[in-house]
Design a protein around this motif. Structure first.
Motif: not given
Length: 719
Positions: A61, A89, A405, A407
């Motif tokens: 991440g 990630s 998703w 992100w």
């Protein structure tokens, strides 16, 4: 660094250092991160020491070139052997430039543009320092109650396989060592995560091995054949054993049979979750089962670092198994060139130039338009620019169109529907009308006022992004009642109404499809969603999307999918009794909208279907041709779909299966001949003994615009 040097490095590592390589921790654990790597709170409760962090193998991440360079630099200063970190990630449908969700991308039936979207995501991620993406998700999905259907490309194993290949090619390119603006792909979730009972996330999966091989494994196999570097385990059970501790699934099937020799990583916390699953009494047993099954990296639990050394000392685990896992991780780091250049593609200046560039946003806009599916059009669309439009609904001015998703995607930077339409016309009135799940009298009054002088009402409706994605499961898959009430209020004005839907799953569209004059399924279209929707509404783009997941008539049908089996008492059989057939008494068997369905602003006619021969053998093929004509007044794209039915197999066979497709573009009045070649290999299936072969007999080939509207011919396979 050649293989012998990797082995030399492995031999220099202590057992503690090896085990730490198998640990993946989130960014806040690491020095150099924005949060400065202070091990406090929940991190301290995990029992992770600074020594483990210094020797760990990968990071989850982290984002941004500057942060990742700082973490890597600090880590290399503190790691005894100078082993670089892998940065991983969830880059599922875009890094910062967000493309439509994968279910929408599937509806484009455009493999080249899909590959391009993954290439762009990889480019943005790599210049920002990321090495691995946890994508593509290739799980076959048949139950729209499950929130993660948005992350799959649909209900068909062949089509999912084609998209799996396209995503892997886009992410990885041809050579990860030399192409530094690509990332390693991690296919997930192995295996059958898309079939949880009740459509409830993390729930039990129970199916026959033949069903697993026939429908669920092909897309994983396709990703591996494209060279996918990593695989992620699924949360669910397979053959009664959680995938993360399933030796038969991982070592026998994935590694030996399917030939995967890359890195296997658990999903978040999945190793420790074997305890509540009921197959491990404690972390030690969970660690034993995961490492024995072949899981190389444990994500965000500490069973390995707390217990593997003890298991080796007790001779329950041979250290050679740990060596194998570590070597696979080192090999991936070597393939990515991290020993020579630990910062790889991370570049602050390049990052500013590449991320969210105009080129990338234009590609996102094109794919968003081609992923949208026109579900209904009573000659309302396209809108004429001189028409006055009232834009009403909770998504009229919302940036929540990126979907789960997404992100690093910014809702503030997403183009809203209002902004998109204002680029086409200024004659626009706007009202919210209701919130996602609530409606007030004042909101209705505002909406009615906004619509009173309009020529066309555009309703921007859908699901909040939190209603979809992981843990976003819903038993009621209609639009929230507040939005259905809004439709009813506006319908009283007797004006043309267009519904634009933003959602992550097939919906029960009663109250929408029957109450509006046109319906455009936009899904979660991403950063350029508002522009793409406006392009379609005003006819600057002609809708070409086709559904890759059936829309149910009612949630009670679920799972409902086109390639189902027949029964001994099929509905509609010539000799069937009215009652005693496989049917519902209160709703149809068929979905509301079938697989492959989608409308256009033009019309296409199919005619003159021919076969090159009516009998084929193992060494022969059959060419199937059909004429397709654009009968309309505008250019358009059509997805020509070919299906096959095996009428009599050793085990029951689906009523039809997609075997090929071609996306063609035709000008008004233009005709083209579309030809497919059918080989014996396309007629194979898994028999009761799991052998993958074909049977002689009669087959029907169907060609058409969707799985329902087809023209057919029969042929015979001889042996």
């Amino acid at each position: 660094m050649r293989e012998n040097k990797l082995l030399s490095l492995l031999n220099q590592m202590t057992l503690d250092e090896k085990i730490a390589q198998l640990m993946q921790l989130a960014t806040p654990f690491f020095k150099g991160a924005k949060e400065q790597g202070q091990i406090t709170g929940p991190m301290a409760e995990m029992g992770v020491t600074e020594e483990v962090v210094q020797n760990s193998g990968s990071v989850l991440g982290a984002s941004g070139a500057n942060e990742i360079i700082n973490i890597q630099r600090t880590h290399l200063e503190e790691n005894r052997l100078g082993i670089p970190l892998l940065f991983m990630s969830d880059i599922v449908h875009g890094f910062k430039t967000i493309f439509p969700v994968p279910l929408a991308i599937g509806c484009s039936w455009d493999l080249k543009l899909t590959e391009k979207s993954a290439e762009i995501a990889a480019k943005e991620a790599s210049v920002s320092g990321v090495h691995v993406t946890f994508a593509p998700m290739v799980d076959l999905v048949r139950d729209p109650r499950w929130g993660r259907v948005m992350e799959s490309t649909g209900e068909d194993p062949f089509l999912n396989s084609e998209f799996a290949r396209a995503f892997v090619r886009g992410f990885q390119g041809q050579d990860l060592t030399t192409e530094v603006e690509r990332v390693a792909a991690c296919v997930k979730h192995f295996a059958a995560y898309g079939a949880p009972e009740g459509g409830r996330d993390y729930n039990t999966v129970d199916m026959s091995e033949r069903e697993l091989r026939e429908n669920y494994l092909p897309a994983y196999q396709a990703a591996l054949e494209e060279g996918c570097e990593m695989v992620m385990t699924a949360f669910n059970t397979v053959f009664g054993i959680p995938a993360t501790g399933n030796k038969r699934l991982m070592r026998d099937l994935l590694r030996k049979e399917m030939g995967f020799d890359g890195v296997l990583i658990s999903d978040w916390g999945a190793v420790k979750e074997m305890i509540p699953h009921g197959v491990a009494e404690n972390e030690k047993e969970a660690a034993y089962k995961a490492i024995t099954a072949g899981v190389d990296i444990e994500m965000m639990t500490t069973a390995y670092v707390n217990h593997l050394k003890e298991l080796v000392e007790e001779k329950m685990v041979n250290e050679s198994i740990i060596d194998e896992a570590v070597l696979r991780i080192l090999q991936l780091k070597e393939k990515l060139g991290l020993f020579e250049n630990p910062y790889r593609g991370a570049n602050v200046e390049r990052e500013a130039e590449v991320v969210m560039s105009a080129e990338h946003r234009n590609a996102a806009r094109e794919l968003a338009a081609k992923s949208s599916v026109l579900l209904k059009n009573e000659q309302i669309l396209p809108i004429h620019k001189e028409q006055k439009v009232a834009l009403i609904g909770p998504f009229a001015e919302s940036g929540d169109i990126l979907g789960p998703w997404s992100w690093l995607g910014s809702k503030d930077e997403a183009v809203t529907v209002k902004e998109g339409i204002l680029r086409k016309t200024t004659d626009l009135s706007v009202a919210k009308g209701c919130d996602i799940e609530t409606i007030t009298d004042s909101q209705v009054e505002e909406a009615m006022k906004a619509a009173e002088d309009a020529d066309v009402i555009v309703l921007a409706l859908g699901e909040d992004s939190e209603m979809s994605g992981e843990a976003g499961c819903r038993a009621n898959i209609q639009l929230p009642s507040a939005q259905l009430q809004l439709i009813q209020h506006l319908k009283s004005l007797d004006k043309p109404m267009v519904a634009v839907l933003f959602n992550g799953r097939p919906l029960d569209l009663h109250g929408v499809l029957d109450q509006t004059d046109a319906v455009l399924e936009a899904w979660y279209p991403g950063t350029e969603g508002g522009n793409a929707v406006a392009d379609l509404l005003y006819g600057d783009m002609n809708p070409s999307g086709r559904l890759t997941m059936s829309f149910p008539y009612h949630v009670g049908q679920v799972p409902v999918y086109y390639n189902h089996f027949n029964t001994g008492r099929p509905q509609g059989a010539p000799d069937a009794q009215e009652r005693y057939v496989s049917q519902y008494l209160d709703i149809p068997n068929d979905p509301l909208l079938p697989f492959g369905f989608g409308l256009s602003y033009t019309t296409f006619t199919y005619s003159g279907m021919t076969l090159s021969r009516e009998t084929m053998s193992d060494t022969q093929s059959v060419d199937v041709s059909i004429q397709v004509t654009n009968d309309g007044s505008v250019a358009g794209e059509e997805v020509v779909q070919l299906y096959i039915r095996d009428h009599s197999g050793e085990v029951i066979r689906p009523v039809k299966e997609l075997k090929a497709f071609k996306k063609i573009s035709l000008k008004p009045g233009e005709t083209t001949n579309v030809t497919f070649t059918i080989s014996e290999e396309q007629l194979r299936y898994h028999h009761s003994d799991l052998q993958y072969t074909s049977d002689p007999g009669t087959f029907t080939v169907f060609i058409g615009r969707n799985s329902k509207e087809v023209t057919e011919k029969t042929f015979t396979l001889t042996k």
